[in-house]
Write an enzyme that holds these catalytic residues in place. Structure first.
Site, mmCIF file in Angstrom:
data_model
loop_
_atom_site.group_PDB
_atom_site.id
_atom_site.type_symbol
_atom_site.label_atom_id
_atom_site.label_comp_id
_atom_site.label_asym_id
_atom_site.label_seq_id
_atom_site.Cartn_x
_atom_site.Cartn_y
_atom_site.Cartn_z
ATOM 1 N N ARG A 65 10.505 10.772 -19.561
ATOM 2 C CA ARG A 65 10.707 9.918 -18.378
ATOM 3 C C ARG A 65 10.928 10.782 -17.141
ATOM 4 O O ARG A 65 10.432 10.487 -16.059
ATOM 5 C CB ARG A 65 11.899 8.958 -18.576
ATOM 6 C CG ARG A 65 12.329 8.304 -17.264
ATOM 7 C CD ARG A 65 13.218 7.062 -17.412
ATOM 8 N NE ARG A 65 14.191 7.134 -18.477
ATOM 9 C CZ ARG A 65 15.330 7.828 -18.428
ATOM 10 N NH1 ARG A 65 15.654 8.531 -17.359
ATOM 11 N NH2 ARG A 65 16.150 7.821 -19.449
ATOM 12 N N TYR A 117 -0.079 -6.987 1.153
ATOM 13 C CA TYR A 117 -0.424 -7.409 -0.200
ATOM 14 C C TYR A 117 0.601 -8.459 -0.678
ATOM 15 O O TYR A 117 1.803 -8.317 -0.418
ATOM 16 C CB TYR A 117 -0.406 -6.171 -1.105
ATOM 17 C CG TYR A 117 -0.610 -6.474 -2.558
ATOM 18 C CD1 TYR A 117 -1.849 -6.878 -3.024
ATOM 19 C CD2 TYR A 117 0.436 -6.369 -3.460
ATOM 20 C CE1 TYR A 117 -2.034 -7.172 -4.359
ATOM 21 C CE2 TYR A 117 0.258 -6.649 -4.800
ATOM 22 C CZ TYR A 117 -0.979 -7.057 -5.241
ATOM 23 O OH TYR A 117 -1.162 -7.349 -6.561
ATOM 24 N N ASP A 188 0.320 1.771 3.052
ATOM 25 C CA ASP A 188 -0.320 1.436 1.784
ATOM 26 C C ASP A 188 -1.820 1.689 1.958
ATOM 27 O O ASP A 188 -2.497 0.985 2.698
ATOM 28 C CB ASP A 188 -0.030 -0.034 1.437
ATOM 29 C CG ASP A 188 -0.609 -0.442 0.081
ATOM 30 O OD1 ASP A 188 -1.585 0.191 -0.365
ATOM 31 O OD2 ASP A 188 -0.087 -1.403 -0.517
ATOM 32 N N LYS A 213 -6.352 0.513 -8.540
ATOM 33 C CA LYS A 213 -7.575 0.178 -7.822
ATOM 34 C C LYS A 213 -8.507 1.399 -7.739
ATOM 35 O O LYS A 213 -8.967 1.855 -8.759
ATOM 36 C CB LYS A 213 -7.213 -0.395 -6.452
ATOM 37 C CG LYS A 213 -6.024 -1.392 -6.477
ATOM 38 C CD LYS A 213 -6.303 -2.668 -7.248
ATOM 39 C CE LYS A 213 -5.042 -3.492 -7.521
ATOM 40 N NZ LYS A 213 -4.224 -3.817 -6.375
HETATM 41 C C1 PLP Z 1 -2.830 -4.199 -6.124
HETATM 42 C C2 PLP Z 1 -2.121 -3.787 -4.888
HETATM 43 C C3 PLP Z 1 -0.749 -3.467 -4.902
HETATM 44 C C4 PLP Z 1 0.103 -3.608 -6.143
HETATM 45 O O1 PLP Z 1 -0.289 -2.723 -7.124
HETATM 46 P P1 PLP Z 1 -0.106 -3.003 -8.716
HETATM 47 O O2 PLP Z 1 -0.624 -1.756 -9.314
HETATM 48 O O3 PLP Z 1 -0.921 -4.217 -9.028
HETATM 49 O O4 PLP Z 1 1.351 -3.245 -8.941
HETATM 50 C C5 PLP Z 1 -0.177 -3.043 -3.719
HETATM 51 N N1 PLP Z 1 -0.891 -2.954 -2.561
HETATM 52 C C6 PLP Z 1 -2.200 -3.284 -2.517
HETATM 53 C C7 PLP Z 1 -2.925 -3.180 -1.223
HETATM 54 C C8 PLP Z 1 -2.858 -3.709 -3.672
HETATM 55 O O5 PLP Z 1 -4.158 -4.042 -3.607
#
Ligand code: PLP
Length: 417
Positions: A65, A117, A188, A213
């Site tokens: 961890r 998001y 982000d 993503k």
């Molecule tokens: C999918 C997404 C998140 C969250 O990510 P997870 O891996 O699904 O927890 C945060 N910001 C954006 C822009 C996203 O597309």
């Protein structure tokens, strides 16, 4: 203003990388195994590591961890690609957001763009408040920021491009004002990936990703990461990464690292495809409007040119279809290559209707104020062939918009339909 009354000590930047993106993507954090010579790192599944005497581990690791070889290597690669001195991996993008927010003292205030998001919005409004962190949302952060800053404001949260309307924020403009007040700026960068945009180069203090993503890119890992330059932030977030324990598995780190090695190829191909699809949509009489940062008609195209690599628009776009919500739903069912599904950034193309899916939880009035109408369709372009994607979108438009009109006409009392 002298340096001494500047409330934020700008941390030293990461040294400029000697190599270009593709070379770093393949080689950063990818040493050959010193024992076997294996070119690809083994997956280190051990949760614990032997010690020679009490408190003297044989190597760098004690317990998985806290740190492990696969996560370390993945984090090194992310740091290199985001031009950061440090990077940390988490079990999801959402866990990354939660950990960054947890680093704030109770009573802190955060300013966020309105169209963050959905999961980030949910954390800000439903979880952060329980440890007394309050968030103000603004639809026009570049204009409003100075008036929204309070003495207890500690963080500004930006998403550029935004989801699903693909509007942009000038990171440098926001960061300049934020830093005058000792406020950190988080970006982000999920929608563009580090290949298209490096927020730290534009003044951001922390860049976060849903690795789920583009970075992993194969729709088979849920993971997140944060990258930054400040040693103090590194101490604080490393402590929380271990203390909260929202960490990814060694196997997921290995998979995401494998995905990351082709990020530049995938991001270029997705941008090429999205550009072709956006142009086809823009030329269609069945489309009301197209949101794509790579089109010169995008209202903030100047920011694309300033902030994105080679003015690239990325692989995401959205558009309003003629015929309302029903046409949007029909479109998503009529595509043959694009799969109707949430998420984005994978090798396969996806399509969805935000008002009923990813953004269904936001009240209509708020949703429409942000441009998320019932007839909005969001597309994530994968890396299939451009001509096939274009043709698929055009045939689906015909089916969704023209088809029902013809059926309606024929069925009008003449007994043929
Ligand atoms: C999918 C997404 C998140 C969250 O990510 P997870 O891996 O699904 O927890 C945060 N910001 C954006 C822009 C996203 O597309």
């Amino acid at each position: 203003m002298t340096l001494t009354d500047h409330p934020i000590e700008t941390p030293p930047r990461a040294p400029s990388p000697v190599h270009k993106f593709g070379t770093l993507a393949v080689h950063a954090g990818s040493p050959h195994d010193p024992v076997t010579g294996a070119v690809i790192e083994p997956i280190s599944l051990s949760t614990t590591f032997a010690q020679t005497s009490v408190g003297q581990p044989i190597g760098l690791y004690e317990y998985s961890r806290s740190s492990n070889p696969n996560r370390d290597n993945f984090e090194k690669a992310i740091a290199a690609l985001e031009h950061a001195r440090y990077a940390l991996a988490f079990s999801s993008g959402s866990a990354t957001t939660a950990t960054v927010l947890q680093s704030l003292a109770a009573g802190s205030h955060v300013i966020s763009v309105s169209d963050v998001y959905g999961g980030t919005h949910r954390y800000f409004t439903k979880v952060a408040l329980s440890h007394d962190v309050k968030v103000t949302f603004t639809p026009s952060i570049e204009v409003d920021i100075a008036t929204l800053i309070r003495p207890e404001t500690k963080l500004i949260w930006i998403e550029t491009p935004s989801n699903p309307t693909l509007s942009l924020v000038d990171i440098r403009r926001v960061a300049t004002i934020a830093h005058e007040h000792g406020i950190l700026v988080v970006v982000d960068n999920t929608f563009l990936s580090p290949y298209v945009q490096n927020p730290l180069d534009h003044g951001a203090d922390i860049v976060v990703h849903s690795v789920t993503k583009y970075i992993n890119g194969h729709s088979d890992v849920v993971m997140g990461c944060a990258a930054f330059n400040s040693p103090e932030l590194n101490d604080r977030l490393t402590f929380l990464q271990n203390a909260i324990g929202a960490v990814p598995s060694a196997f997921d780190c290995w998979l995401a690292h494998r995905g990351l090695k082709t990020l530049h190829l995938r991001a270029r191909e997705a941008t090429k495809n999205a550009t072709a699809v956006a142009q086809a949509l823009q030329a269609s009489p069945h489309v009301i409007s197209v949101n794509y940062p790579g089109l010169p008609s995008h209202p903030q195209h100047a920011i694309t040119l300033k902030q994105h690599r080679d003015g690239m628009g990325g692989g995401m776009l959205s558009f309003r279809i003629q015929g309302g919500h029903e046409a949007a739903e029909r479109f998503c069912q009529a595509t043959k290559i694009f799969t109707l599904a949430e998420s984005l950034g994978g090798v396969e193309s996806l399509v969805e209707v935000p008002s009923a899916m990813t953004h269904g939880g936001i009240p209509r009035e708020q949703r429409e104020a942000a441009g998320v109408f019932d007839d909005l369709v969001r597309i994530s372009c994968g890396i299939e062939d451009e001509a096939d994607l274009r043709a698929d979108v055009l045939q689906a438009l015909e089916k969704a918009v023209v088809g029902p009109k013809i059926r309606h006409g024929l069925g009008n009392g003449n007994g043929l339909a």
